[in-house]
Design a protein around this motif. Structure first.
Motif, short mmCIF file in Angstrom:
data_model
loop_
_atom_site.label_atom_id
_atom_site.label_comp_id
_atom_site.label_asym_id
_atom_site.label_seq_id
_atom_site.Cartn_x
_atom_site.Cartn_y
_atom_site.Cartn_z
N PHE A 209 0.69 -0.93 -0.41
CA PHE A 209 -0.06 0.28 -0.22
C PHE A 209 0.86 1.20 0.35
CE2 PHE A 209 -2.39 3.26 3.04
CZ PHE A 209 -2.93 3.25 1.90
N LEU A 210 1.68 1.53 0.62
CA LEU A 210 3.12 2.21 0.94
C LEU A 210 3.75 2.80 -0.53
CD1 LEU A 210 3.82 1.95 4.75
CD2 LEU A 210 2.23 3.53 3.88
N VAL A 211 4.21 1.33 -0.99
CA VAL A 211 5.38 1.56 -1.89
C VAL A 211 4.54 1.77 -3.47
CG1 VAL A 211 6.54 0.06 -3.27
CG2 VAL A 211 6.97 0.55 -0.53
N LEU B 84 -9.06 -13.24 7.50
CA LEU B 84 -10.40 -12.79 6.34
C LEU B 84 -10.14 -11.66 5.53
CD1 LEU B 84 -13.59 -14.05 8.39
CD2 LEU B 84 -12.06 -15.27 6.20
N THR B 85 -9.47 -10.13 6.60
CA THR B 85 -8.82 -9.31 5.94
C THR B 85 -7.60 -9.31 5.07
OG1 THR B 85 -10.20 -8.26 8.23
CG2 THR B 85 -8.83 -7.32 6.45
N VAL B 86 -7.54 -10.12 5.10
CA VAL B 86 -5.89 -10.52 4.27
C VAL B 86 -7.03 -11.33 2.60
CG1 VAL B 86 -3.96 -11.83 3.82
CG2 VAL B 86 -4.02 -11.12 5.96
N LEU B 87 -7.15 -12.06 3.08
CA LEU B 87 -7.83 -12.62 2.15
C LEU B 87 -8.88 -11.65 1.15
CD1 LEU B 87 -8.92 -16.10 3.50
CD2 LEU B 87 -6.73 -15.89 1.73
N ALA B 88 -9.70 -10.66 1.73
CA ALA B 88 -10.30 -10.27 1.47
C ALA B 88 -9.62 -8.92 0.63
CB ALA B 88 -11.23 -9.65 2.46
N VAL B 89 -8.32 -8.28 1.17
CA VAL B 89 -7.49 -7.54 0.71
C VAL B 89 -7.23 -7.91 -0.90
CG1 VAL B 89 -6.06 -6.18 1.18
CG2 VAL B 89 -7.49 -6.07 2.78
N GLY B 90 -7.21 -8.89 -0.07
CA GLY B 90 -6.61 -9.59 -1.79
C GLY B 90 -7.01 -9.89 -3.41
N ALA B 91 -7.72 -10.25 -2.75
CA ALA B 91 -9.30 -10.65 -3.81
C ALA B 91 -9.92 -9.29 -4.28
CB ALA B 91 -10.48 -11.42 -3.03
N VAL B 92 -9.83 -8.46 -3.49
CA VAL B 92 -10.51 -6.93 -3.99
C VAL B 92 -9.28 -6.52 -5.09
CG1 VAL B 92 -11.05 -4.55 -3.48
CG2 VAL B 92 -12.38 -6.43 -2.03
N LEU B 93 -7.66 -6.02 -4.53
CA LEU B 93 -7.14 -6.27 -5.39
C LEU B 93 -6.73 -6.94 -7.00
CD1 LEU B 93 -4.61 -5.26 -2.73
CD2 LEU B 93 -5.60 -3.78 -4.41
N ASP B 94 -7.04 -8.07 -6.35
CA ASP B 94 -6.71 -9.00 -7.84
C ASP B 94 -7.72 -9.10 -8.88
OD1 ASP B 94 -4.51 -9.88 -7.08
OD2 ASP B 94 -5.55 -11.95 -6.07
N SER C 77 -1.70 -8.73 -13.45
CA SER C 77 -0.05 -7.83 -12.91
C SER C 77 -0.89 -7.19 -11.25
CB SER C 77 -0.85 -6.85 -13.43
OG SER C 77 -0.18 -5.11 -13.01
N THR C 78 1.02 -6.90 -10.68
CA THR C 78 0.38 -6.51 -9.38
C THR C 78 0.63 -5.46 -8.98
OG1 THR C 78 2.85 -7.36 -9.23
CG2 THR C 78 1.34 -8.57 -8.62
N ALA C 79 0.16 -4.35 -10.23
CA ALA C 79 0.76 -2.66 -10.18
C ALA C 79 -0.68 -2.22 -10.11
CB ALA C 79 0.95 -2.19 -12.00
N TYR C 80 -1.16 -2.51 -8.67
CA TYR C 80 -2.57 -1.89 -7.76
C TYR C 80 -2.40 -0.49 -8.18
CZ TYR C 80 -2.25 -6.14 -7.12
OH TYR C 80 -1.47 -8.35 -6.27
N SER C 81 -3.45 0.03 -8.74
CA SER C 81 -3.90 1.57 -8.43
C SER C 81 -4.17 1.54 -7.47
CB SER C 81 -5.32 2.03 -8.99
OG SER C 81 -5.83 1.32 -9.30
N LEU C 82 -4.30 3.02 -6.89
CA LEU C 82 -4.64 3.66 -5.70
C LEU C 82 -6.16 3.02 -5.53
CD1 LEU C 82 -3.95 5.45 -3.13
CD2 LEU C 82 -4.00 7.00 -4.31
N ASP C 83 -6.40 3.28 -6.67
CA ASP C 83 -7.90 3.34 -5.98
C ASP C 83 -8.58 2.01 -5.71
OD1 ASP C 83 -8.83 6.21 -6.23
OD2 ASP C 83 -9.45 5.77 -8.93
N ALA C 84 -8.21 0.83 -6.67
CA ALA C 84 -8.12 -0.55 -5.99
C ALA C 84 -7.44 -0.54 -4.21
CB ALA C 84 -7.21 -1.71 -7.21
N PHE C 85 -6.34 -0.31 -4.07
CA PHE C 85 -6.82 -0.22 -3.10
C PHE C 85 -7.09 0.68 -1.70
CE2 PHE C 85 -1.80 -0.67 -3.42
CZ PHE C 85 -1.42 -1.96 -3.46
#
Length: 444
Positions: free
Chosen positions: A247-249, A365-375, A382-390
């Motif tokens: 998130f930070l990087v 559950l949060t770890v999994l949910a955050v990853g699912a939403v980002l994907d 891609s792992t170039a997640y946008s700020l809106d995705a985060f």
């Protein structure tokens, strides 16, 4: 020997036993963190992608959470000494298997063993604290246990990584396994479940254990501990454990050095806040929920500001976020203090196990949910997640905050009704603080 001399000797014995238990917990944290800091080397050794390596962490957390209640019941039956010993040997076995592993299934089995041994350790150490120290001191010693135990993650981040780079994977994790054997020896030699003269609870059958577990679960003091642990722990844990650095990087565009510095600040804040919360819980035990609500309000507020900020958040705001998240870990320890004060000693282990489930299930559950939403919001692999995705991904936290808040409020009300029936009347908070500062009672 004089009374004061006997008391001093008892205090020295308590701190010695606590020191052994604390060392066992720190080594458990070391084992827990060891694969995370060696993730890149693990990808090379097992020819695995980042998603497979992250699966190691998810399974380890899942095993840890799933075993909390069974371990708590076993703790009430067998005592801290045996459980810490079993945990140390199980984690040593897991690190031994990892040292020799050359494929992904074997490595996964190794981390499952580490998660299982880790699950046996922390609540067993808390039981040692509760039985060896006077009640008013327990909240502070509990906070110090959580804080000082994190030295294990420092050992994983520096000595283990250095050893890995100058030797080999096998040598490094064989050395990690040896630390588990060292803990086992120390526990056998120096750790005792309770002070001499303490009456050991009689053995009970399976039916009695089930009855005690049912009583533990029905106890509102256990439930408020569970929801306290849930609502205060998961946000800081998810941020520190996995998603904070990306998130930070990636999301906020900060340099790796800045991100690492912010995560270090999170740990340092927790180390400073923990003793303060311990003192406050000891002084105002019936006002612990105020601390919980304050930590929750700060966490939700600063996350809301960060997520709604137009564009990337300024560095000072990210510092505030990290400082607030640093209070989450110490805040979750209040849950164990609820379990301790509202359950008899024969149910202490199972009560702590129930409490510990809350935060770790929410974190998992949060770890999994955050990853699912980002994907879901990121094209392809891609792992170039946008700020809106985060922003969307971290918004899943509001669901768990709501669940935890409702649970704390409900069981707080039930506990206060019980206190009222017992003739305990809580005065308004400002009057309670004033009374305490004058040396009087916070209650009437």
């Amino acid at each position: 020997m004089t009374t004061s001399g006997t008391a001093a000797r008892a205090a020295r014995g308590a701190y010695l036993v606590w020191g052994i238990a604390l060392f066992a917990y720190a080594i458990a944290v070391f084992h827990r963190s060891s694969l995370g800091v060696a993730a890149v080397d693990a990808q090379e050794r097992f020819s695995a992608g980042a998603s497979v390596v992250s699966l190691f962490l998810v399974l380890q957390l899942a095993v840890y959470a799933a075993l909390q209640i069974p371990v708590g019941v076993a703790l009430d039956r067998f005592g801290s000494r045996r459980m810490i010993l079993a945990g140390a040997l199980t984690m040593a076995g897991g690190q031994l298997v990892l040292a020799l592993a050359s494929d992904v299934p074997t490595a996964i089995a190794a981390r499952v063993l580490v998660g299982a041994g880790d699950a046996m350790t922390f609540i067993s150490v808390l039981r040692v604290v509760s039985l060896w120290f006077p009640g008013g001191t327990v909240p502070l010693i509990t906070q110090l246990t959580g804080i000082l135990g994190q030295a294990g993650s420092i050992a994983a981040a520096y000595p283990l990584v250095a050893l890995l780079h100058v030797t080999s994977w096998r040598t490094t994790f064989l050395g990690a396994a040896a630390t588990g054997a060292l803990v086992a020896v120390l526990v056998l030699v120096a750790l005792r479940d309770a002070p001499r003269g303490t009456t050991a609870p009689p053995p009970v059958d399976a039916a009695e254990l089930r009855r005690r577990l049912a009583d533990t679960w029905r106890e509102s003091g256990t439930r408020i501990g569970l929801y306290t642990h849930l609502v205060t722990q998961f946000s800081g844990t998810v941020f520190a454990l996995l998603w904070g650095y990306p998130f930070l990087v990636v999301g906020q565009g900060r340099s790796p050095a800045t991100a690492a510095g912010l995560l270090t600040l999170l740990v340092l804040v927790g180390m400073g806040v923990g003793p303060v919360l311990g003192r406050l819980c000891g002084r105002w035990p019936l006002r612990r929920s105020v601390l919980v609500f304050a930590i929750l309000a700060m966490t939700v507020t600063v996350w809301t500001v960060v997520l709604l900020w137009p564009g990337r958040a300024p560095l000072p705001l990210l510092v505030v976020l990290v400082v607030v998240l640093g209070t989450n870990g110490p805040g979750s320890m209040i849950g164990f203090d609820y379990a301790r004060t509202w359950n008899p000693v024969e149910r202490m282990g199972s009560a702590s196990g129930v409490v510990n489930v809350g935060g770790f299930v929410a974190s998992l559950l949060t770890v999994l949910a955050v990853g699912a939403v980002l994907d879901l919001l990121t094209p392809g692999a891609s792992t170039a997640y946008s700020l809106d995705a985060f922003r969307a991904a971290f918004s899943v936290q509001y669901l768990f905050w709501a669940v935890g808040l409702v649970g704390v409020v409900r069981h707080r009300r039930l506990l206060r009704q019980r206190l009222a029936r017992d003739g305990v009347v809580l005065v308004p908070l400002h009057l309670a603080v004033a009374a305490r500062l004058r040396g009087g009672s916070a209650y009437r």
